[in-house]
Structure formats: C-alpha cells, structure tokens
Design a protein around this motif. Structure first.
Motif, PDB file in Angstrom:
ATOM      1  N   ARG A  35       0.896  -1.165  -0.051  1.00 15.68           N
ATOM      2  CA  ARG A  35      -0.042  -0.059  -0.002  1.00 15.68           C
ATOM      3  C   ARG A  35       0.912   1.112   0.159  1.00 15.68           C
ATOM      4  NH1 ARG A  35      -4.295  -1.728   4.627  1.00 15.68           N
ATOM      5  NH2 ARG A  35      -4.930   0.397   4.515  1.00 15.68           N
ATOM      6  N   PRO A  36       1.641   1.396  -1.064  1.00 17.02           N
ATOM      7  CA  PRO A  36       2.427   2.430  -1.202  1.00 17.02           C
ATOM      8  C   PRO A  36       2.316   4.077  -0.736  1.00 17.02           C
ATOM      9  CG  PRO A  36       2.119   1.645  -3.323  1.00 17.02           C
ATOM     10  CD  PRO A  36       1.302   0.792  -2.391  1.00 17.02           C
ATOM     11  N   VAL A  37       1.084   4.281  -1.132  1.00 13.05           N
ATOM     12  CA  VAL A  37       0.456   5.737  -0.863  1.00 13.05           C
ATOM     13  C   VAL A  37       0.393   6.106   0.328  1.00 13.05           C
ATOM     14  CG1 VAL A  37      -1.206   7.491  -1.685  1.00 13.05           C
ATOM     15  CG2 VAL A  37      -0.382   5.868  -3.349  1.00 13.05           C
ATOM     16  N   GLU A  38      -0.195   5.022   1.271  1.00 15.90           N
ATOM     17  CA  GLU A  38      -0.363   5.236   2.453  1.00 15.90           C
ATOM     18  C   GLU A  38       1.118   5.239   3.199  1.00 15.90           C
ATOM     19  OE1 GLU A  38      -4.217   3.179   3.874  1.00 15.90           O
ATOM     20  OE2 GLU A  38      -3.598   2.202   2.124  1.00 15.90           O
ATOM     21  N   ALA A  39       1.798   4.149   2.874  1.00 16.53           N
ATOM     22  CA  ALA A  39       3.208   3.988   3.311  1.00 16.53           C
ATOM     23  C   ALA A  39       4.068   5.358   3.256  1.00 16.53           C
ATOM     24  CB  ALA A  39       3.749   2.738   2.740  1.00 16.53           C
ATOM     25  N   LEU A  40       3.986   5.933   2.178  1.00 20.06           N
ATOM     26  CA  LEU A  40       4.659   7.013   1.788  1.00 20.06           C
ATOM     27  C   LEU A  40       3.967   8.329   2.833  1.00 20.06           C
ATOM     28  CD1 LEU A  40       6.529   8.777   0.149  1.00 20.06           C
ATOM     29  CD2 LEU A  40       4.533   9.350  -1.399  1.00 20.06           C
ATOM     30  N   GLU A  87      14.206   4.411   2.541  1.00 19.20           N
ATOM     31  CA  GLU A  87      13.091   3.544   2.503  1.00 19.20           C
ATOM     32  C   GLU A  87      12.035   4.657   1.636  1.00 19.20           C
ATOM     33  OE1 GLU A  87      12.325   0.474   3.077  1.00 19.20           O
ATOM     34  OE2 GLU A  87      14.114   0.016   4.293  1.00 19.20           O
ATOM     35  N   ARG A  88      11.650   5.748   1.944  1.00 16.76           N
ATOM     36  CA  ARG A  88      10.869   6.747   1.336  1.00 16.76           C
ATOM     37  C   ARG A  88      11.180   6.724  -0.202  1.00 16.76           C
ATOM     38  NH1 ARG A  88      10.520  12.189  -0.257  1.00 16.76           N
ATOM     39  NH2 ARG A  88       8.383  13.025   0.091  1.00 16.76           N
ATOM     40  N   GLY A  89      12.309   6.906  -0.609  1.00 15.42           N
ATOM     41  CA  GLY A  89      12.923   6.578  -2.164  1.00 15.42           C
ATOM     42  C   GLY A  89      12.447   5.420  -2.722  1.00 15.42           C
ATOM     43  N   ALA A  90      12.425   4.335  -1.860  1.00 20.77           N
ATOM     44  CA  ALA A  90      12.114   3.101  -2.543  1.00 20.77           C
ATOM     45  C   ALA A  90      10.684   3.169  -2.935  1.00 20.77           C
ATOM     46  CB  ALA A  90      12.520   1.831  -1.557  1.00 20.77           C
ATOM     47  N   ARG A 112       5.510  11.213   7.715  1.00 22.48           N
ATOM     48  CA  ARG A 112       4.951  11.585   9.251  1.00 22.48           C
ATOM     49  C   ARG A 112       6.398  11.359  10.262  1.00 22.48           C
ATOM     50  NH1 ARG A 112      -0.463   9.515  11.579  1.00 22.48           N
ATOM     51  NH2 ARG A 112       0.458  10.584  13.317  1.00 22.48           N
ATOM     52  N   VAL A 113       7.048  10.105  10.037  1.00 21.55           N
ATOM     53  CA  VAL A 113       7.814   9.719  10.725  1.00 21.55           C
ATOM     54  C   VAL A 113       9.163  10.855  10.552  1.00 21.55           C
ATOM     55  CG1 VAL A 113       9.643   8.077  11.492  1.00 21.55           C
ATOM     56  CG2 VAL A 113       7.178   7.456  10.652  1.00 21.55           C
ATOM     57  N   LEU A 114       9.389  11.105   9.112  1.00 20.73           N
ATOM     58  CA  LEU A 114      10.773  11.930   8.952  1.00 20.73           C
ATOM     59  C   LEU A 114      10.455  13.398   9.488  1.00 20.73           C
ATOM     60  CD1 LEU A 114      11.106  10.428   5.111  1.00 20.73           C
ATOM     61  CD2 LEU A 114      12.906  10.647   7.029  1.00 20.73           C
ATOM     62  N   ALA A 115       9.295  13.801   9.528  1.00 18.58           N
ATOM     63  CA  ALA A 115       9.016  15.083   9.889  1.00 18.58           C
ATOM     64  C   ALA A 115       9.661  15.325  11.627  1.00 18.58           C
ATOM     65  CB  ALA A 115       7.842  15.481   9.759  1.00 18.58           C
ATOM     66  N   GLU A 162      11.601  12.099  -7.469  1.00 26.52           N
ATOM     67  CA  GLU A 162      11.483  12.466  -5.951  1.00 26.52           C
ATOM     68  C   GLU A 162      12.172  11.369  -5.429  1.00 26.52           C
ATOM     69  OE1 GLU A 162       7.175  13.574  -4.933  1.00 26.52           O
ATOM     70  OE2 GLU A 162       7.146  12.965  -6.967  1.00 26.52           O
ATOM     71  N   ALA A 163      12.263  10.197  -6.033  1.00 28.48           N
ATOM     72  CA  ALA A 163      13.034   9.188  -5.485  1.00 28.48           C
ATOM     73  C   ALA A 163      14.581   9.428  -5.315  1.00 28.48           C
ATOM     74  CB  ALA A 163      12.799   7.826  -6.200  1.00 28.48           C
TER      75      ALA A 163
END
Length: 261
Positions: free
Chosen positions: A52-57, A75-78, A62-65, A88-89
């Motif tokens: 579920r990549p859109v939700e994962a992104l 992981e975000r890039g992947a 949120r974590v990166l903030a 963006e990756a």
C-alpha cells in the motif's frame, strides 16, 4: 528497529494475514501517543509490506518530520521508485546520502532511480560509489554492467557480468545481460552460449528468448530465431519487442523467398 510488546503483537497479526487488525492496533495507540516514532515507523513499514505504497509514503513522511534518518529517507525513496516518481526518489536518496554518505544501499537505489530516468551516466556513478563502499555488492556490479551497456561500453559490461557470475553462476539475469553485451561486440557464439545458460536457469525468461531470437536472426538462422520469438510470446504475449522482432524474421524470409522465386 526494536519491537515493543505492542510491536510484536502487531507483527504477529500481520504475519497471520490480519493486516486490518494489525493497522487498527497501531492507529489506536497513535490516538494516545500521536508522536510515537516507533509506532509511526512500524505502521509505515507494515503498509509498505502490505503493498500500500501511497499510505506508506504518507506514514514515512510523518516519521521523517519527527526523526529524519538516512535509513528512513532510503525507504521513502524506494516507495517513490515503486510509484514511478523517480525524480522524487532521487531527491529522497540524496537526503539519505546527505545524512550518511557511506550508505551503499542508498547509492545503489539512487542508481536504479537514475536508470529509470534514462540517466545512465549518473546511474553508473551511483553504482560505482555503492561498489566502492561495498566491493562484494553483487547487484550493484550487475547494474553497473547494464549502465555500461547503455553507454555503449560493452567490453567493460562483460567484465562486470563475469564478476557477478563468478559468485552467482546460477543467476539467470546476468547471463542474459552478458549475452546482450557480447552480441553488441559481435561475439555471437559466446552470446548464444550466455542466452542458453540464462534459459537453462530460467526457461520462462521471455526477454532472454527474444534476445536469443534476435541473435539467431543476425547469425543467419531464421527458423531457430522464429522459434525463440514464439517461445517469448507464449510466455509474455504482450511483449512488443518480441512481436516486432518476429515480424522482422518473417519479413526477411519473405524477401528471400521472393528473391529465389
């Protein structure tokens, strides 16, 4: 990441295929502690694993903030790569590498995104940085070879694939890649051996069958070429290259028949 009791329970549910329950458990915990980094990260990773990549992104953002780390940027890039948002990756991998320049996996992933953007010279640089940091990084050696192929540096590409195959002789992809490079160098007999090795390891590799067909046509063996293209299309009926290459064989056969008539 270290798992708490909540994390262990959530992962256990996820492994049982109870994805909705696992995520609900995390969401319930986040209502009480919305800035809990470990819970946010676990949710992001489970969404990623659940495809579920859109939700994962959104969860990774949120974590990166709250706690930007090289691993999380990677992981975000992947995920962005998976979504086809390759530019963006690359930017995410750049963030990862700004935080940790000695991160070979981020260099490798950056190279893959640059490859997908049709920037083979940039991709080559990224793969080479990954290899400098991790000399036994076999996937990076393989992809360095494909980047060299894209740049027309086929002799160097063969050397890369040979290095990969010295370690993983049972991997079909580098045999196929080696065949492509050898064919480009005009070393047709060696290329055919490489394609045959690839197909012995993975008989459902439609690309390798198609490549073999193209090579056999170049070697003046149209009947065998046609058989190879047909095998490719049996496996992958929508493979446009195989249809095009098959048509080329038939066209040349018709021209020869007309010339001999």
């Amino acid at each position: 990441m270290q798992l708490t009791a909540l994390g262990e329970r959530t992962v256990a549910l996820f492994r049982q295929g109870r994805v909705i329950e696992a995520l609900a458990l995390l969401d319930e915990a986040l209502v009480k502690t919305p800035a809990d980094i470990s819970i946010l990260e676990l949710k992001a990773r489970l969404l990623q694993a659940a495809r579920r990549p859109v939700e994962a992104l959104a969860s990774f953002d949120r974590v990166l903030a709250l706690a930007p780390t090289a691993e999380l940027w990677n992981e975000r890039g992947a995920i962005l790569n998976e979504l086809g948002r390759n530019l963006e990756a690359v930017e995410s991998y750049d963030q990862a590498l700004a935080a940790n320049p000695a991160f070979p996996e981020a260099w490798y992933n950056r190279g893959n995104a640059q490859r997908d953007l049709k920037r083979p010279q940039d991709a080559l640089h990224s793969y080479e940085r990954a290899i400098e940091l991790k000399p036994d990084f076999i996937q990076a050696w393989n992809n360095r070879g494909t980047a060299l192929q894209s740049l027309g540096r086929n002799r160097e590409a063969v050397e890369c694939f040979d290095r990969v195959l010295a370690v993983h002789a049972g991997a079909a992809e580098p045999w196929n890649n080696r065949g492509i490079a050898l064919a480009a160098l005009g070393r047709h007999d060696e290329a055919l051996v490489s394609y045959d090795r690839a197909l012995a390891l993975d008989g459902n590799n439609a690309r390798a069958w198609d490549n073999r067909g193209t090579l056999l046509r170049q070697m003046g063996r149209p009947a065998e070429a046609l058989t190879s293209h047909d095998r490719a299309l049996t496996i992958a009926p929508s493979l446009a290259d195989a249809w095009f290459n098959r048509a080329n064989v038939l066209r040349e056969q018709r021209s020869l028949d007309q010339a001999l008539a």
